[in-house]
Write an enzyme that holds these catalytic residues in place. Structure first.
Site, mmCIF file in Angstrom:
data_model
loop_
_atom_site.group_PDB
_atom_site.id
_atom_site.type_symbol
_atom_site.label_atom_id
_atom_site.label_comp_id
_atom_site.label_asym_id
_atom_site.label_seq_id
_atom_site.Cartn_x
_atom_site.Cartn_y
_atom_site.Cartn_z
ATOM 1 N N CYS A 24 -3.943 -0.005 31.141
ATOM 2 C CA CYS A 24 -2.979 -0.545 30.196
ATOM 3 C C CYS A 24 -1.726 0.301 30.078
ATOM 4 C CB CYS A 24 -3.582 -0.642 28.799
ATOM 5 S SG CYS A 24 -5.057 -1.640 28.725
ATOM 6 N N ASN A 126 -3.871 1.615 24.855
ATOM 7 C CA ASN A 126 -4.125 2.100 26.209
ATOM 8 C C ASN A 126 -5.222 3.149 26.115
ATOM 9 O OD1 ASN A 126 -2.403 4.390 28.424
ATOM 10 N ND2 ASN A 126 -4.004 2.954 28.906
ATOM 11 N N GLY A 127 -6.297 2.941 26.850
ATOM 12 C CA GLY A 127 -7.408 3.892 26.814
ATOM 13 C C GLY A 127 -8.720 3.148 26.739
ATOM 14 N N TYR A 266 -1.903 10.138 40.384
ATOM 15 C CA TYR A 266 -1.822 8.739 40.834
ATOM 16 C C TYR A 266 -1.255 7.763 39.815
ATOM 17 C CZ TYR A 266 -3.554 4.110 42.215
ATOM 18 O OH TYR A 266 -3.644 2.787 42.507
#
Ligand code: SF4
Length: 493
Positions: A24, A126-127, A266
């Site tokens: 996310c 997000n997570g 990344y």
């Protein structure tokens, strides 16, 4: 569908189930006439963090306007789209999501929003919460009715049950009960809130544009709208913005920061700065250290594009070997372009990566990639480079061996599917068919990113997928439960 099944299914895409997916990206705006349009642009810059769905909730005179759809940001909120036109108001939160394939996941598109006693709350997260299952079971047993299988909804339910008067305090009550990694932005009728978990596993930055405040997962989303980077939101910090300005709170028990080191390897976009470090420079430095640790005789350094490019540049500089684009990536291959059968998978890698034969023929090649997950892609790329005429193929990896799954918001295969969990380096070398294989060491990675070595008793980063040293309790995994992240489940039994 179990978490394992859904993960496997998610991985059966064109990328051969052999890359890690960030799940996310989040974005928020407080106090700008074009809040909706800015959020569309911000999410566009965060598209690499999630490509399956995009959602925005704006607030206009106290009314929430939700637009949440499957698809890329540009497809959902493109020029002249009704969804973009609908986003009125000076306040917005938005979300891009990487989710599983399979039915029923449209309901998991964020931001999640609900009317609570005291006003509305929209949350984009997000997570991944590591006790979301346990909390959800308790909530359902007590009568809660969930509309999605997203762990973000667990936060909203917990906030709804809080006896605190103010929405901000309700959110604090909720977050005190959750474990895991979260960087979230939340919108009430009067406030924009940005929060990071006490370990600060996932990134969140604060910016400003023409007097408006902006939250974003990465600084690249500030750049696209011309916003000024102000600072990172600190681990454990809750930043509340309203008409009185910005206030900072630290309502949670202090923990040692453990930022995800894989963001540098990344996940984050190379032009972002996260936690005070430039991602591109970090990746180049990783390549330099890799070249120091694992030198080899070769004619060319070739990145596996795109993510291997900065590390390959660093490797080439350090090793004083020419850098060439020996593999060309096709950027226009759709994620669901073909069926993921075994035979088509083989074609898939050729659709995405093509050999630059003129450069590879007769050369001793060092291939540089960011990581090896299942190893299937690496094997096919080595084969492809050999077929194109390379006389030797040496594989260098800009991360330590990925031996463990992530439970903090990155979609990884189960641990027993990870090549480095099943094999030692020599066995992996044979599996991918390279003449030599080497990974950067853990200390080398820390040295490249942070300048020091890893202190085992107190590492500065989360590096659990390389070390198995999980900094946050994995409550939902206890008792031999299958590996699962609630946000990945298409359905929960
Ligand atoms: S387990 Fe790996 S990918 Fe997950 S947060 Fe930790 S370092 Fe990042």
């Amino acid at each position: 569908m179990t978490g394992q099944d859904s993960k496997s299914q998610a991985c059966d895409d064109l990328e051969l189930g052999d890359v890690l997916h960030e799940e996310c990206g989040v974005f928020g705006v407080y106090g700008h006439a074009d809040a909706g349009a800015l959020t569309v642009l911000g999410l566009h810059a965060l598209q690499h963090r999630g490509q399956e769905a995009a959602g925005i909730v704006t607030s206009d005179n106290g009314q929430f306007i939700p637009e949440r759809h499957l698809g890329l940001v540009g497809d959902v909120f493109g020029r002249n789209s009704q969804a973009a036109k609908n986003l009125k108001g000076h306040f917005a939160v938005g979300h891009v999501r990487y989710s599983t394939a399979g039915g029923g996941h449209a309901r998991n598109i964020q931001p999640i929003y609900a009317d609570l006693a005291g006003g509305g709350l929209a949350v984009a997260h997000n997570g991944n919460l590591t006790n979301a299952h346990a909390l959800r079971e308790e909530l359902v047993a007590e009568g809660a009715i969930f509309q999605s299988t997203s762990d973000t909804e667990t936060i909203v339910h917990l906030a709804a049950r809080s006896h605190a008067q103010r929405i901000v305090d309700k959110l604090i009550d909720a977050l005190k009960q959750v474990e895991g990694a979260y960087s979230l932005v939340a919108l009430t009728s009067k406030k924009l809130i940005g929060v990071r978990d006490p370990h600060g596993v996932r990134p969140l930055v604060l910016g400003q544009l023409e007097g408006a405040y902006i939250f974003a997962s990465e600084s690249c989303a500030l750049d696209i709208i011309g916003a000024t980077f102000v600072r990172d939101v600190a681990p454990g910090e809750m930043v509340v913005i309203d008409q009185d300005g910005l206030r900072s709170h630290f309502p949670f028990k202090t923990q040692k920061p453990r930022f995800c080191v894989f963001e540098y390897i990344y996940f984050a976009r190379p032009d972002s700065n996260v936690e005070g470090r430039n991602v591109y420079e970090s990746r180049k430095r990783i390549g330099e250290v890799l070249a120091e640790e694992a030198p080899t005789q070769a004619d060319l350094v070739v990145p596996v594009p795109d993510s291997g490019v900065p590390a390959a540049l660093g490797f080439a500089n350090q090793a004083k070997i020419p850098f060439e684009l020996g593999i060309i990536r096709n950027h226009y291959v759709g994620r669901t372009f073909i069926e993921p059968s075994e035979r088509i998978r083989h074609l898939g890698v050729r659709l995405k990566h093509s050999p630059n034969r003129a450069k590879l023929k007769g050369q001793r090649v060092v291939l540089v990639d960011d990581s090896i997950v299942r190893g299937t892609t690496s094997k096919k790329i080595v084969e492809m480079v050999r077929d194109a005429g390379a006389t030797e193929v040496h594989f260098r990896v800009a991360s330590p061996p990925t031996t463990h799954s992530c439970f903090y918001g990155v979609d990884t295969p189960n641990t027993d599917e990870l090549l480095a969990h099943k094999m030692d380096v020599e066995e992996m070398r044979k599996f991918i068919g390279a003449d030599s294989l080497a990974f950067i060491s853990m200390n080398g990675l820390y040295r490249a990113v942070d300048g020091g070595i890893r202190e085992p008793a107190s590492p500065r980063f989360c590096d659990a997928c390389f070390s198995g040293d999980y900094p946050i309790a994995l409550t939902d995994q206890e008792g031999g439960a299958p590996q699962r992240q609630l946000s990945l489940l298409a359905d929960v039994a």
